[in-house]
Design a protein around this motif. Structure first.
Motif, mmCIF file in Angstrom:
data_model
loop_
_atom_site.group_PDB
_atom_site.id
_atom_site.type_symbol
_atom_site.label_atom_id
_atom_site.label_comp_id
_atom_site.label_asym_id
_atom_site.label_seq_id
_atom_site.Cartn_x
_atom_site.Cartn_y
_atom_site.Cartn_z
ATOM 1 N N LYS A 101 0.872 -1.162 0.000
ATOM 2 C CA LYS A 101 0.000 0.000 0.000
ATOM 3 C C LYS A 101 0.916 1.220 0.000
ATOM 4 O O LYS A 101 2.066 1.150 0.444
ATOM 5 N N TYR B 82 -3.371 4.009 2.426
ATOM 6 C CA TYR B 82 -3.489 4.213 0.985
ATOM 7 C C TYR B 82 -2.985 5.587 0.555
ATOM 8 O O TYR B 82 -3.055 5.928 -0.628
ATOM 9 N N ARG C 81 -7.472 1.226 -3.476
ATOM 10 C CA ARG C 81 -7.750 -0.070 -2.875
ATOM 11 C C ARG C 81 -7.961 -1.123 -3.971
ATOM 12 O O ARG C 81 -7.445 -2.242 -3.902
#
Length: 624
Positions: free
Chosen positions: A56, A411, A450
């Motif tokens: 991420k 994120y 995501r």
């Protein structure tokens, strides 16, 4: 016809749904079109040993700090004659590395500086290592002190009267900057001694190869084994707690360790339970600052935050004790074997050689424990506190509506987080009725990211990129990652000597064994491992120690003789083959394997049974 190259970065297909993935990461972490010709000339290998899953955006911090700081100690601190640092890029979510050699005409000039610097360290090893522990602990305590509190609706009157002239937002911004800076500080400390540990071992290794040309790599490793490492202390604490539980007759209270609160309450109320709980509380600080992962990901679970994990390990140790199994590491046997091998090789040397051999082995034995011990202090303890603070900050911004899920800050890149914080304090400070912009800006971006990360996870990384050199000589690449000339050719499918159905890797820990495979792709799966199975994984973590006693052997995709997996397996006397390249993706759970940790081969003996729940292997050790 033999293959000469791995795919170029641009040749690899982008998984559906991950188009535009490059914008997940900072510009300096991805391959650049304008540098394509230069970057395609370099050989890059995937470091799935440390980063086995897709990053991420926020999680690249560990890779950036680790690889940058490793490089600075080679290239700027120690002036290692033949090795600078390592270039690194993220491609399709995975980390790729390319070691940087020192030009031949510069090697000689670095030798005097290198000798002076390592001599200073080795002459002052004990005192400097104690100072190192103090520096690292001090940084951890600073990290623990950070807080990310909500800003007050109104500055207190006391602040008006004192002339403080601040609204609290400065603390929020400063604490975030300190969070990032303190993690960076401990990563610089991380490599101060690590590279020295490798250097001392490599010096001993090379000397052994010089005076004993046919000596197996494992025999050299065995001559420094059986040490009391702090990295094993968390596992040793669990064993002591299991032994105490049996001694006090508390076994029945470990029936449902997934309910940690209920288990601990039942233990506290049981006769003798007060004594056990006191020992449990004593073990936690600092030894439960230990992750079942490797500390590089925000999703890694730490014992201190998930007490069901250490309780589950203790329950399994209790089961094994009740079955009259020995759960302690065979340290005495390892030391006896070490002494036997050392004595045998010493007898082959003349007086001059013997002096050099003893000096180099002594230095390697002194430095060797640090190669694993640093892991506890940095990857486990430091990063455990770091990720806990990251989650606290993410939850605070989540409460302000910045993102839909509590951990969604992962994120964002770390620089985007600072922008989001300034957005928060600005909206708060000016009293804007609609508050900060973030709650309408970030949710859609996070959802898009995501989906990209999830799409990238559907593809396994290529083991390497571009054309490998004719010979791989860089010592750290060979020792730590197991990237050797032979292994690279094996990955390319050019190893004609290896029969079909057999994988070749590093002979990481001796022994030959047969048993059923258990393929584990993620730390959350380790509870699936059954007694007497053979673990097959992209890589093992040092924190998997509590399950090693259940295993017949371990097989990994990446790792050399000095990788964590190899060192830990040797210390647990567990046969191991590392650096196979593709074991975790070509072997299936339930297949019967023959693992030869002495030669470095893994043979698939028969196919997996149809039943989903595979029985444990019943094979005994075939040969030492």
């Amino acid at each position: 016809m033999s293959k000469k190259s791995f795919p170029k970065p641009s040749d690899l297909p982008v998984p559906a749904g991950a188009e535009g993935w490059e914008k997940l990461y900072p510009y300096y972490l991805v391959f650049q079109d304008r540098l394509k010709d230069k970057e395609n000339e370099k050989f890059w290998f995937c470091d799935s040993q440390h980063w086995p899953t897709v990053f991420k955006p926020f999680e690249t911090i560990g890779a950036e700090y680790a690889v940058k700081c490793l490089g600075q100690y080679n290239a700027r601190h120690l002036m290692i004659p033949n090795a600078n640092g390592i270039e690194f890029r993220v491609h399709l979510g995975y980390l790729y590395m390319s070691p940087i050699p020192v030009p031949d005409d510069q090697v000689a000039d670095r030798v005097p500086e290198f000798q002076a610097r390592i001599t200073h360290y080795f002459q002052n090893w004990d005192s400097m290592l104690e100072e190192w522990k103090g520096k690292v602990r001090g940084t951890i305590y600073e990290l623990e002190s950070l807080s990310f509190d909500h800003l007050p609706d109104m500055v207190p009157m006391a602040d008006i009267e004192s002339g403080k002239a601040m609204d609290g937002s400065e603390v929020l911004l400063e604490n975030y900057d300190r969070l990032i800076a303190l993690a960076y500080r401990n990563w610089q400390y991380h490599f101060e001694f690590l590279n020295l540990g490798y250097i001392a071992y490599l010096d001993f290794f090379n000397y052994c190869k010089e005076v004993f040309p046919d000596i197996p790599d494992q025999s050299i490793a065995n001559m420094v084994q059986g040490v009391d490492m702090e990295l094993f202390r968390p596992d040793d604490e669990l064993k002591e707690l299991a032994i105490l539980a049996v001694e006090l007759g508390l076994q029945e209270h470990f029936a449902d360790t997934d309910d940690a609160e209920g288990t601990l309450a039942a233990l506290a109320a049981a006769p003798g339970g007060e004594r056990w709980i006191a020992r449990w509380d004593e073990a936690q600080n600092p030894w439960f600052n230990f992750t079942v992962g490797n500390g590089f990901y925000g999703h890694d679970k730490y014992w201190i935050d998930h007490l069901e994990i250490p309780l589950g390990f203790i329950a399994d140790y209790i089961r094994r004790l009740d079955e009259c199994q020995i759960i302690k590491r065979p340290t005495a046997e390892l030391i006896a074997e070490k002494d036997r091998i050392v004595d045998e090789y010493r007898e082959l040397l003349d007086a001059e050689q013997l002096a050099a051999f003893d000096a180099k082995r002594g230095l390697a034995a002194t430095a060797y424990p640090y190669v694993e011990n640093h892991n506890f202090y940095i990857e486990h303890w430091t990063m455990g506190v770091f990720w806990r603070k990251v989650r606290e900050l993410s939850r605070m911004l989540h409460a302000h509506g910045f993102w839909p899920e509590a951990d969604d800050m992962l994120y964002l890149t770390r620089n985007e987080v600072r922008d989001a914080l300034f957005d928060l304090v600005t909206g708060h400070g000016v009293g804007a009725p609609d508050g900060p912009i973030g709650p309408v800006y970030w949710p859609d971006i996070i959802e898009e990211r995501r989906q990209m990360v999830d799409a990238l996870k559907t593809a396994r990384p290529a083991p390497a990129l571009n054309t490998p050199p004719e010979s791989i000589t860089e010592p750290f690449t060979r020792m730590l990652w197991g990237i050797t000339t032979e292994q690279v050719q094996s990955w390319l499918g050019n190893d004609e000597d290896t029969p079909e159905g057999t994988l070749k890797g590093m002979a990481a820990s001796p022994g030959i064994v047969e048993g059923y495979a258990r393929v584990i792709m993620d730390a959350d799966q380790i509870s699936e491992i059954q007694q007497d199975e053979i673990l097959v994984a992209p890589v093992t973590a040092p924190s998997w120690g509590p399950i090693f006693g259940k295993l017949k052997a371990a097989v990994t995709d990446i790792g050399g003789m000095m990788s964590h997996a190899a060192i830990v397996c040797r210390e647990y006397a567990l046969p191991a083959v590392t650096g196979t390249g593709s074991a975790s993706t070509t072997i299936r759970t339930g297949q019967r394997l023959r693992v030869d940790g002495t030669k470095g081969t893994v043979e698939v003996l028969d196919d997996a049974p149809a039943a989903a729940d595979v029985p444990s292997a019943d094979a005994a050790l075939v040969a030492p």
